[in-house]
Design a protein around this motif. Structure first.
Motif, PDB file in Angstrom:
ATOM      1  N   PHE A 441       0.840  -1.185   0.000  1.00 35.98           N
ATOM      2  CA  PHE A 441       0.000   0.000   0.000  1.00 35.98           C
ATOM      3  C   PHE A 441       0.881   1.243   0.000  1.00 35.98           C
ATOM      4  N   THR A 442       0.601   2.161  -0.940  1.00 36.03           N
ATOM      5  CA  THR A 442       1.376   3.389  -1.105  1.00 36.03           C
ATOM      6  C   THR A 442       0.448   4.590  -0.967  1.00 36.03           C
ATOM      7  N   ALA A 443       0.858   5.563  -0.160  1.00 34.77           N
ATOM      8  CA  ALA A 443       0.032   6.746   0.080  1.00 34.77           C
ATOM      9  C   ALA A 443      -0.110   7.561  -1.200  1.00 34.77           C
ATOM     10  N   VAL A 444      -1.323   8.058  -1.448  1.00 31.67           N
ATOM     11  CA  VAL A 444      -1.572   8.916  -2.609  1.00 31.67           C
ATOM     12  C   VAL A 444      -1.515  10.381  -2.222  1.00 31.67           C
ATOM     13  N   LYS A 445      -1.378  10.673  -0.928  1.00 31.79           N
ATOM     14  CA  LYS A 445      -1.223  12.036  -0.448  1.00 31.79           C
ATOM     15  C   LYS A 445       0.099  12.154   0.298  1.00 31.79           C
ATOM     16  N   ARG A 446       0.771  13.265   0.141  1.00 35.14           N
ATOM     17  CA  ARG A 446       2.114  13.414   0.697  1.00 35.14           C
ATOM     18  C   ARG A 446       2.132  13.441   2.215  1.00 35.14           C
ATOM     19  N   LYS A 447       1.088  13.953   2.834  1.00 34.57           N
ATOM     20  CA  LYS A 447       1.099  14.130   4.275  1.00 34.57           C
ATOM     21  C   LYS A 447       0.738  12.860   5.042  1.00 34.57           C
ATOM     22  N   LEU A 448       0.325  11.812   4.346  1.00 34.37           N
ATOM     23  CA  LEU A 448      -0.038  10.580   5.032  1.00 34.37           C
ATOM     24  C   LEU A 448       1.202   9.860   5.550  1.00 34.37           C
ATOM     25  N   LYS A 449       1.141   9.400   6.776  1.00 36.36           N
ATOM     26  CA  LYS A 449       2.203   8.606   7.380  1.00 36.36           C
ATOM     27  C   LYS A 449       1.592   7.323   7.934  1.00 36.36           C
ATOM     28  N   PRO A 450       2.199   6.175   7.622  1.00 37.21           N
ATOM     29  CA  PRO A 450       3.408   5.972   6.839  1.00 37.21           C
ATOM     30  C   PRO A 450       3.167   6.177   5.342  1.00 37.21           C
ATOM     31  N   GLU A 451       4.252   6.469   4.636  1.00 38.97           N
ATOM     32  CA  GLU A 451       4.138   6.679   3.200  1.00 38.97           C
ATOM     33  C   GLU A 451       3.810   5.383   2.471  1.00 38.97           C
ATOM     34  N   MET A 452       4.229   4.263   3.038  1.00 38.75           N
ATOM     35  CA  MET A 452       3.925   2.960   2.455  1.00 38.75           C
ATOM     36  C   MET A 452       3.930   1.923   3.568  1.00 38.75           C
ATOM     37  N   PHE A 453       3.195   0.842   3.352  1.00 41.39           N
ATOM     38  CA  PHE A 453       3.230  -0.288   4.264  1.00 41.39           C
ATOM     39  C   PHE A 453       2.815  -1.532   3.495  1.00 41.39           C
TER      40      PHE A 453
END
Length: 475
Positions: A441-453
């Motif tokens: 899973f990869t974040a589509v928004k920059r401010k989301l943490k974690p960026e990927m998991f």
């Protein structure tokens, strides 16, 4: 004849829960072709462009099957998870138009009732666990309509035909009641479908089964009673001293120091009468539910790195033991054994033993090392592992991790039907045996943490245990 009917039912369940993982085959082939080209460009060795070269053809075919390498397995772990952990619990990918039902059905303990039974590949429902369903089988949809009109409760049992090689394939006689709390019927291209959210409630034992003329499996079951052990020191205590057993709150100490101080205070106050018996206090602690829960939480902190807020987990020993059982990556046989235990204390002891021994996560098919236990964390209020259903109707118990290795990516990221709103998913395969492992899973928004998991399906991983000779083996 009964066996033939069971086989037919199993085939119908497989058709209902086909494991296509929500991908369009034609679209996936296109993605793979692009990935092959990209992999060829990233390769340091010179590529042969001769289509008649058998070696080049085999290499491209291997890349087509295995996908591309997951090169993002190393990342800096975020100090704070900004993602709203309540979003996955809503299962919004099923839609927001489901009809909600109020009230709760509680069956009398140790009573005998008749329930329609459902079994799906790889699904073992635990009390307290949320079960999302996307149904296409018209026979099962008809069954669910009847269930909703009555007490909204059906029985969920293990699919014995989906056991791992080497295990007994006889159906388990232990199951869990599931109560529907929201549902929606609809038609898709003239085909009736149904989306359901249900919650595991009570364990039951199957006494006998019969199949109706419409093919629905009906079971006469006994609702299992949780055996609560009496206080072993009850006869050694003076009731007039109960006020001295209260443990004062510990406000100064934190973390492990606070836990150890709490245990010392409990040993001093609660277990003081043990000094008047032949058995030392530490033996009583081995069967003390409160102490066992504290030890399990200490072990889980090394798994989840404080990503789980323990003030939101169940506080009762029985409910807490089921929460732990639904959040550790066990094989089907191991989860069934936990469900068969009727005493919360014994269930907690078994879970604590598993948590202390488990160090790694391996591929179920080939045994390849996939992740460490310290990589596990929680992206949902339900815990680090929860059940999700894909558009094809297949239910996956998915474990979330900060990082994983020895995996390949297949296809391109997509936000469609994402179980975690705000993240795009990509299919994962084992690098060695190409077994389906889960999703990245990869974040589509920059401010989301974690960026990927990484989300690994429970059926694809097994916990690795360390024995007395410091060698790893699998359960």
């Amino acid at each position: 004849m009964a066996d033939d009917m069971d086989d037919e039912d199993g085939r119908m369940q497989e058709e209902e829960g086909r494991e296509d993982d929500g991908d369009d085959p034609e679209e996936l082939d296109g993605d793979l072709d692009d990935d092959i080209i990209q992999e060829d460009e990233d390769d340091d060795s010179p590529a042969e462009e001769d289509d008649d070269n058998n070696e080049g053809l085999l290499r491209r075919l291997r890349l087509h099957i295995r996908g591309r390498l997951d090169r993002d397995r190393v990342q800096k772990r975020p100090t704070k998870v900004t993602y709203d952990a309540s979003l996955p619990t809503t299962h919004s990918y099923l839609g927001n138009d489901l009809e909600e039902y109020s009230g709760r059905t509680v069956l009398d303990e140790d009573s005998y009732v008749s329930l329609p039974l459902l079994h799906l590949p790889g699904v073992i429902l635990v009390p307290g666990q949320t079960l999302p369903l996307h149904l296409f089988n018209q026979r099962i949809i008809s069954m669910m309509k009847h269930v909703i009109q009555n007490n909204r409760t059906f029985g969920m049992i293990h699919d014995g035909h989906n056991m791992q090689p080497g295990h007994d394939e006889s159906p388990a006689n232990i199951g869990t009641t599931a109560e529907i709390y929201s549902a929606k019927e609809e038609e898709d291209s003239g085909v009736e479908t149904m989306r359901i959210k249900a919650t595991g409630r009570q364990r039951f034992q199957i006494m006998e089964t019969r199949r109706q003329a419409d093919g629905i499996l009906i079971g006469r079951v006994r609702i299992i009673t949780e055996s609560v052990l009496p206080d072993p020191l009850e006869g050694a205590r003076c009731s007039s001293h109960d006020r001295l057993r209260l443990i004062p709150p510990l406000k100064q100490a934190k973390g492990v120091e606070r836990d150890m101080a709490w245990i010392k205070q409990r040993r001093k106050r609660y277990l003081r009468p043990a000094q008047w018996t032949w058995i030392p206090p530490w033996v009583y602690e081995m069967y003390d539910a409160e102490v066992l829960m504290l030890h399990i939480k200490t072990e889980l902190k090394s798994w989840f790195e404080d990503s789980v807020k323990f003030d939101t987990v169940p506080s009762k020993p029985s409910d807490f033991s089921f929460w732990v059982a639904s959040n550790i990556p066990l094989a089907d046989s191991q989860r069934l054994k936990l469900l068969e235990i009727n005493c919360p204390v014994q269930r907690l002891r078994r879970e604590l033993d598993i948590l202390r021994k488990c160090t790694l996560l391996h591929c179920t098919e080939c045994g390849l090392d996939i992740a460490n236990k310290s990589d596990v964390f929680s992206m949902s209020l339900d815990g680090p592992m929860a059940a999700y259903v894909n558009p094809g109707g297949y239910v996956h118990d998915t474990l979330t991790l900060y990082s994983a290795h020895n995996l390949n990516l297949v296809g391109r990221p997509t936000k469609e039907n994402s179980w975690f709103p705000g993240y795009a998913w990509t299919i994962l395969q084992c690098r060695h045996c190409t077994n389906h492992m889960g999703w990245k899973f990869t974040a589509v928004k920059r401010k989301l943490k974690p960026e990927m998991f990484w989300g690994l399906t429970r059926s694809a991983v097994q916990p690795g245990f360390k024995d007395t000779q410091d060698q790893l083996h699998l359960i």
